[in-house]
Motif scaffolding. Sequence first.
Motif, PDB file in Angstrom:
ATOM      1  N   LYS A   1     -14.348   6.291   9.426  1.00 13.58           N
ATOM      2  CA  LYS A   1     -13.606   7.787   7.934  1.00 13.58           C
ATOM      3  C   LYS A   1     -14.384   6.707   7.126  1.00 13.58           C
ATOM      4  CE  LYS A   1      -9.309   7.676   6.967  1.00 13.58           C
ATOM      5  NZ  LYS A   1      -9.070   6.277   6.038  1.00 13.58           N
ATOM      6  N   GLU A   2     -14.110   6.686   6.206  1.00 15.19           N
ATOM      7  CA  GLU A   2     -14.135   5.744   4.372  1.00 15.19           C
ATOM      8  C   GLU A   2     -12.336   5.948   4.544  1.00 15.19           C
ATOM      9  OE1 GLU A   2     -13.954   4.432   1.156  1.00 15.19           O
ATOM     10  OE2 GLU A   2     -16.137   3.583   1.445  1.00 15.19           O
ATOM     11  N   THR A   3     -12.389   5.035   2.901  1.00 16.85           N
ATOM     12  CA  THR A   3     -10.767   5.573   3.164  1.00 16.85           C
ATOM     13  C   THR A   3     -10.664   5.299   1.743  1.00 16.85           C
ATOM     14  OG1 THR A   3     -11.065   2.998   2.087  1.00 16.85           O
ATOM     15  CG2 THR A   3     -10.432   2.936   4.095  1.00 16.85           C
TER      16      THR A   3
ATOM     17  N   HIS B   1       0.563  -1.199  -0.139  1.00 17.85           N
ATOM     18  CA  HIS B   1      -0.525  -0.449   0.108  1.00 17.85           C
ATOM     19  C   HIS B   1       0.861   0.993   0.371  1.00 17.85           C
ATOM     20  CE1 HIS B   1      -4.043  -2.345   1.565  1.00 17.85           C
ATOM     21  NE2 HIS B   1      -3.649  -2.332   0.254  1.00 17.85           N
TER      22      HIS B   1
ATOM     23  N   SER C   1      -4.404  11.399   8.251  1.00 17.98           N
ATOM     24  CA  SER C   1      -4.841  10.279   8.526  1.00 17.98           C
ATOM     25  C   SER C   1      -4.056   8.973   8.425  1.00 17.98           C
ATOM     26  CB  SER C   1      -5.996  10.118   7.291  1.00 17.98           C
ATOM     27  OG  SER C   1      -6.379  11.683   6.452  1.00 17.98           O
ATOM     28  N   SER C   2      -5.570   8.119   9.372  1.00 22.58           N
ATOM     29  CA  SER C   2      -4.743   6.942   9.524  1.00 22.58           C
ATOM     30  C   SER C   2      -3.973   6.175   8.393  1.00 22.58           C
ATOM     31  CB  SER C   2      -6.129   6.131   9.650  1.00 22.58           C
ATOM     32  OG  SER C   2      -7.093   6.795  10.527  1.00 22.58           O
ATOM     33  N   MET C   3      -2.320   5.695   8.505  1.00 24.47           N
ATOM     34  CA  MET C   3      -1.996   5.394   7.328  1.00 24.47           C
ATOM     35  C   MET C   3      -1.322   3.664   7.926  1.00 24.47           C
ATOM     36  SD  MET C   3      -0.233   8.095   4.667  1.00 24.47           S
ATOM     37  CE  MET C   3      -0.053   9.563   6.005  1.00 24.47           C
TER      38      MET C   3
ATOM     39  N   GLY D   1      -2.816   3.715  11.419  1.00 23.98           N
ATOM     40  CA  GLY D   1      -2.907   2.824  10.204  1.00 23.98           C
ATOM     41  C   GLY D   1      -3.445   1.359  10.622  1.00 23.98           C
ATOM     42  N   SER D   2      -4.804   0.301  10.056  1.00 27.76           N
ATOM     43  CA  SER D   2      -5.055  -0.679  11.039  1.00 27.76           C
ATOM     44  C   SER D   2      -4.082  -1.280  12.118  1.00 27.76           C
ATOM     45  CB  SER D   2      -5.956  -1.435  10.132  1.00 27.76           C
ATOM     46  OG  SER D   2      -6.408  -2.235  10.603  1.00 27.76           O
TER      47      SER D   2
ATOM     48  N   TRP E   1      -8.347   3.191  -4.153  1.00 27.60           N
ATOM     49  CA  TRP E   1      -8.230   1.759  -3.060  1.00 27.60           C
ATOM     50  C   TRP E   1      -8.219   1.112  -4.016  1.00 27.60           C
ATOM     51  CZ3 TRP E   1      -4.865   1.217   0.184  1.00 27.60           C
ATOM     52  CH2 TRP E   1      -3.816   2.433   0.591  1.00 27.60           C
TER      53      TRP E   1
ATOM     54  N   THR F   1      -5.591  14.228   5.506  1.00 28.02           N
ATOM     55  CA  THR F   1      -4.447  14.129   4.255  1.00 28.02           C
ATOM     56  C   THR F   1      -4.064  13.259   4.314  1.00 28.02           C
ATOM     57  OG1 THR F   1      -3.381  15.155   2.681  1.00 28.02           O
ATOM     58  CG2 THR F   1      -2.762  15.707   4.886  1.00 28.02           C
ATOM     59  N   ALA F   2      -3.680  12.242   4.012  1.00 30.48           N
ATOM     60  CA  ALA F   2      -3.018  11.381   3.618  1.00 30.48           C
ATOM     61  C   ALA F   2      -1.870  11.037   2.604  1.00 30.48           C
ATOM     62  CB  ALA F   2      -3.788   9.819   3.853  1.00 30.48           C
ATOM     63  N   GLN F   3      -2.179  10.833   1.372  1.00 34.75           N
ATOM     64  CA  GLN F   3      -1.235  10.747   1.000  1.00 34.75           C
ATOM     65  C   GLN F   3      -0.164  11.863   0.702  1.00 34.75           C
ATOM     66  OE1 GLN F   3      -0.248  12.804  -3.064  1.00 34.75           O
ATOM     67  NE2 GLN F   3       0.970  10.503  -3.268  1.00 34.75           N
TER      68      GLN F   3
END
Length: 339
Positions: free
Chosen positions: A190-192, A10, A63-65, A93-94, A222, A288-290
């Motif tokens: 949240k969604e992803t 990922h 954001s969660s990563m 992250g998860s 995703w 924000t994540a990416q």
Amino acid sequence: MSSQSRKQDHVDLTVENQSDYEISSGFDQYRFRHNALPEINLSDIDISAELLGRKFSMPLFVSSMTGGYAGATQVNEIIARVCQDLNLPMGVGSQRILLNEPDQLETFSVVRKTAPNAFIAGNIGGVQLIDDFPASKIDILINSIEADALIVHLNPLQELMQPEGDRNFNGILDGISRLVSDCPVPIIVKETGAGISASVARKLLEAGVKVIDIAGSGGTSWAKVENLRKINSNPYHEFNNWGLPTVVCLNEIVQSGIKPDQIIASGGIKSAGDVVKSLCLGAGFAATAQPVIASIHQNGENGLRDLLTRWSDIMKFTMLLVGVDSVEKLDSSYIMREL
Ligand SMILES: Cc1cc2nc3c(=O)[nH]c(=O)nc-3n(C[C@H](O)[C@H](O)[C@H](O)COP(=O)(O)O)c2cc1C
């Protein structure tokens, strides 16, 4: 395919921006309304913002990563140190992997060791809540990072695109309701990247969820990420652009009467301007994540520090140029539709 190599895949596939949606998040449909006479001193502009009763230096959630594979410790440590120094909230992250592989603890616990005072959110998939999710599991998620909140991610599109992904999504809302009762910290859902509609947001808030992070389409896709993974010999590229664009979600959620302090706008937040536009459109916070993982990939801790410091400066300049001195005052009068 182990969870560890999936998480590594990922990161590898998202850092280069090769897995973004080909549709827009919608922020480019808006321009700021320039004010030639702002009557504001730049030093008086206050971009601090509240989320879940805590005040942060700006309205931006990292954001969660990540977590749960060899390289994750270093990435999480960098994010944690920068968030601690800049007073920004972050998600890990998860943490599903922790429930089966306790030896991955360090890849998550490093965030609390590095950032004793930061706001840190845990993360678990909604699918994991369908069956009984006992207090012992909740304790693992919370205690491993001394979490201030727990984020539940909804990702049916992503799971369907994973050859090894889950196929049953029946019972998640009940699972979230049970988690709200059993969990000692507030729940964010949240969604992803495929977005949360107003009707789904309402159900979640009625179940006791405190904040909705819409994670709409327009940033990381995703479906695309999963379809690009080498392990995926039967990709469904038809879904690469599936989802509700971020601005569509935001507009319908705001119109349905959901309040700014319950809304985080995310999915394709690529600039400080997108953060300000999110607040103009009715969110209380953005995420924000990416761009975060890309900045770390390019230039490590300095890369992330430079990115966030620059976004903070650009937020202030933008607010001066539209003539507003605090984020609570931002509303739709400061933007207009592109010509
Ligand atoms: C490398 C990477 C790993 C991610 N892992 C998770 C995760 O474990 N849990 C989760 O809820 N979201 C995860 N996400 C999704 C992000 O939190 C975010 O919702 C999504 O990427 C959309 O935001 P963006 O367009 O700014 O990337 C991940 C994103 C990236 C880039």
